[in-house]
Design an enzyme around this catalytic site. Structure first.
Site, PDB file in Angstrom:
ATOM      1  CG  ASP A 287      69.408 -19.369  -6.564  1.00  0.00           C
ATOM      2  OD1 ASP A 287      70.010 -20.090  -5.753  1.00  0.00           O
ATOM      3  OD2 ASP A 287      68.536 -18.553  -6.221  1.00  0.00           O
ATOM      4  CG  ASP A 440      66.799  -3.641  -6.748  1.00  0.00           C
ATOM      5  OD1 ASP A 440      65.562  -3.625  -6.527  1.00  0.00           O
ATOM      6  OD2 ASP A 440      67.274  -3.669  -7.891  1.00  0.00           O
TER       7      ASP A 440
END
Length: 705
Positions: A287, A440
């Site tokens: 990214d 997460d």
């Protein structure tokens, strides 16, 4: 002459020869002999052998005292040089004039301007509140000192009213009248609510301490019974049988963003995983918005493709959703349906070659297992004081919290990396969502609500890197403590409606979210940084010594047990945890009330300290799997990285205003405690204030300028 050891063979008592070495080259070695046979004879005259022995022993004692004085002088010299270097560092900080408010302009990965402006406003309000307390405490300290010299001496807070009502009535000056009114206001209006708030925080403190004690007892029980997840025997035998054994299709993902310092080591480690190449695919999910970094990573992937690794490079032009968006985009590829499991490693993680062989077998014949999480280990845990203190925290997190929750309730928060997911569990739980900064934990909560079980492997470690600067650590902790509060607001209705047992709902709502993510930073900051200093100026509200000293010391002792080599740092750890409470409290409030800084995502800065060592070891030990393909290419890559480092903006240490303001507040309160002769409170406030001062001046982590 060399010392004689004949006395040992003869069995005669002559004493032990002592050899003392000194650092000063002018005093290289001194030999002190033990007493001889004549030393034990009783002479008839004052000038006999006994008097001579006394003279010799006095001379030896003089030498020993001189040596001890020399060592003490050396210690004083080292302390003096340390203080001089510390003073010069403080002068540099003050001269540079860089504060934490300047950091937003230096970060390459900040959020949009609107969020940054809102975040700055929130920080300013919080800082102004601390400043109000500071100025008020300074004003009250001056008032109390003046009262002390006017004769208002109190050995205990309960004597205040007794002194006022039993003092003889007469003509009082204006100051005495004002101070007596101030005492009455404290007793009637300030002390009751302050004592109530203190009692509430003490109750929360005791509940959280009990939770920590139960976790430690659970860890002791696991060690005593030697409990650990064991894969099915046939799964292990299948792995040992070769290519025809149990080797399911595994997708390995490495999400990264502008992490040029560490991308090589993670790609190399993943490409060296011991797994059939036809059964594994590595996705490098880049990214990065820096063209140079993109080119370097793409070139590294191409080199490993030429070496025969099954690896692909993916880059998103639009970075929607940060890491969650990156993983979500990668899972949408058409070939993902051919894979059964996905392993995730952040850019600074280096799994060992047998990582998949030690984790994937746990899934065989355990269809309800959705996640297998490995433990982190740290390549730079001894780099500085900051990394040592982080190692204590994370060692407790993995060995106690994660292991106990994994063994007894099969649920814990996914750590975002060094774990293997069953892709079916990800899909049934709704996949990766970009709604919080803790994607997460989000997917772990949703998977648990769907009935999936988690396994934690404490004996499987994956090396990574700790942030070495306080700035990087502070931003990491802000994200880790604001994200759970965002998630709690969003998933609370789902938890209540979920078809799971009442105990699991209680564990998730009260223990997992409220107690460990909300209550802990709330009482740490409120009790030790606000209420305790206030009780010095309003002594009618009291905090017992066991709250200030004994229980915190006990909890710190329990926290440090998983890292026994860190016992010398138990006091700095206790003080630093209270110091970090200001950042964690601010983050918790931001996440709970959806303030601008709650959505701030800053990639944790890496130093790449182990990269060059990995490069050299791979070149020397495994020429077939070297990173660059040849030593020439390796040198070119190093030259490119060095050129890139030169072109980057220079890093600076900064002054953190909130921490400095709290430092002066605590030091002011410690000065006030001297007037009331509160010994243990004084020492706690003094050392805690010094801790805030060191952190506020950025003297605890990496020293750049």
């Amino acid at each position: 002459m060399s010392p004689s050891f004949d006395w040992w063979a003869k069995g005669k008592h002559k004493g032990t020869p002592v050899v003392v070495k000194m650092e000063n080259p002018n005093w290289s070695m001194v030999e002190l002999e033990g007493p001889s046979d004549d030393d034990f004879l009783i002479g008839n005259t004052p000038t006999g052998p006994r008097e001579k022995a006394r003279g010799k022993n006095a001379k030896q004692l003089t030498w020993v005292l001189l040596l001890k004085a020399h060592r003490a002088a050396g210690c004083l010299t080292s302390i003096g040089s340390t203080l001089v270097s510390l003073g010069s560092a403080i002068r540099r900080r003050v001269a540079s004039g860089r504060t934490d408010s300047d950091t937003d302009n230096d970060n390459d990965n900040e959020t949009d301007n609107t969020a940054s402006n809102e975040n700055k406003t929130v920080k300013t309000r919080f800082y102004n509140c601390i400043k109000v307390f500071l100025w008020l405490s300074l004003l009250l300290l001056g008032f109390e000192i003046a009262a002390y010299f006017k004769g208002w001496h109190f050995g205990a807070p309960k004597l205040q009213l007794q002194y006022i009502f039993t003092a003889p009535f007469g003509v009082r000056d204006l100051f005495d009248w004002l101070y007596s009114r101030w005492v009455l206001i404290r007793v009637e209006y300030l002390a009751p609510p302050l004592q109530f708030l203190a009692n509430v925080c003490i109750i929360l403190f005791l509940i959280q301490s009990l939770d920590r004690l139960i976790l430690c007892l659970g860890c002791f029980w696991i060690r005593f019974k030697k409990i650990k997840p064991i894969p099915k025997q046939d799964a292990v035998e299948d792995l040992e049988s070769g290519e025809n054994g149990y080797f399911p299709m595994v997708l390995v993902q490495i999400p990264m963003c502008n992490e040029k310092e560490v991308y090589q080591q993670s790609i190399a480690a993943v490409c060296n995983l011991d797994w059939p190449k036809s059964k594994i695919l590595v996705q490098v999910l880049d990214d990065s918005d820096d063209p140079t970094t993109q080119l370097l990573i793409k070139e590294e992937v191409h080199k490993w493709q030429q070496e025969g690794a099954h690896i692909v490079y993916r880059h998103r032009v639009i970075r929607d959703g940060y890491k969650a968006g990156n993983l979500k985009s990668a899972m949408s590829c058409s070939y993902v349906k051919d894979y059964e499991f996905v392993a995730i490693f952040d850019a600074d993680f280096q799994p060992t070659p047998d990582f998949l062989k030690r984790t994937v077998p746990h899934f065989k014949d355990n269809e309800d297992v959705g996640l297998v999480q490995a433990r982190w280990s740290f390549v730079n845990k001894d780099e500085n004081l900051l990394t040592r203190l982080q190692n204590i925290n994370l060692s407790f997190h993995f060995e106690v919290e994660q292991q106990v929750n994994g063994v007894f309730i099969n649920f814990f928060g996914f750590n975002g990396t060094a774990g293997v997911w069953r892709i079916k569990a990800l899909e049934e739980s709704g996949g990766w969502l970009e709604r919080t900064t803790v994607e997460d934990m989000d997917i772990a909560v949703r998977a648990h609500l769907q009935g999936w079980k988690f396994l934690f492997l404490n004996d499987v470690e994956c090396q990574c890197e700790l942030p070495e600067s306080y700035e990087a650590y502070r931003k990491q902790q802000h994200r880790w403590h604001s994200g759970p509060m965002q998630l709690f607001r969003l998933c609370l209705p789902d938890v209540i409606r979920a078809k799971i047992s009442v105990w699991k709902k209680f564990n998730m709502i009260f223990l997992f979210f409220l107690l460990r993510k909300l209550i802990l930073p709330f009482y740490s900051f409120t009790l030790f940084c606000i209420i305790l200093p206030m009780t010095m100026f309003v002594p009618e509200a009291e905090l017992p010594a066991w709250v200030v000293c004994y229980i915190p010391a006990t909890m710190s002792f329990l926290n440090i047990l998983p890292a026994p080599k860190s016992f010398p740092f138990i006091v700095p750890y206790l003080l630093f945890e209270n110091t970090m409470s200001v950042t964690k409290f601010n983050a918790m409030i931001s996440g709970l009330f959806q303030l601008g800084s709650a959505y701030e995502w800053v990639v944790t800065k890496k130093s790449g300290r182990s990269s060059e060592g990995d490069l050299v070891s791979l070149v020397e030990k495994e020429p077939k799997h070297q990173r660059g393909g040849s030593e020439t290419n390796l040198d070119e890559m190093k030259a490119d990285l060095q050129q890139e480092r030169k072109s980057r903006k220079r890093k600076h240490n900064r002054i953190y205003t909130k921490e400095l303001a709290l430092a002066f507040l605590l030091l002011t309160a410690s000065a006030r405690s001297l007037l009331s002769a509160q010994g243990i409170h004084f020492y706690f406030l003094l050392f805690q204030g010094i801790s805030f001062l060191l952190v506020g001046l950025d003297l605890i982590g990496e020293q750049v300028l």
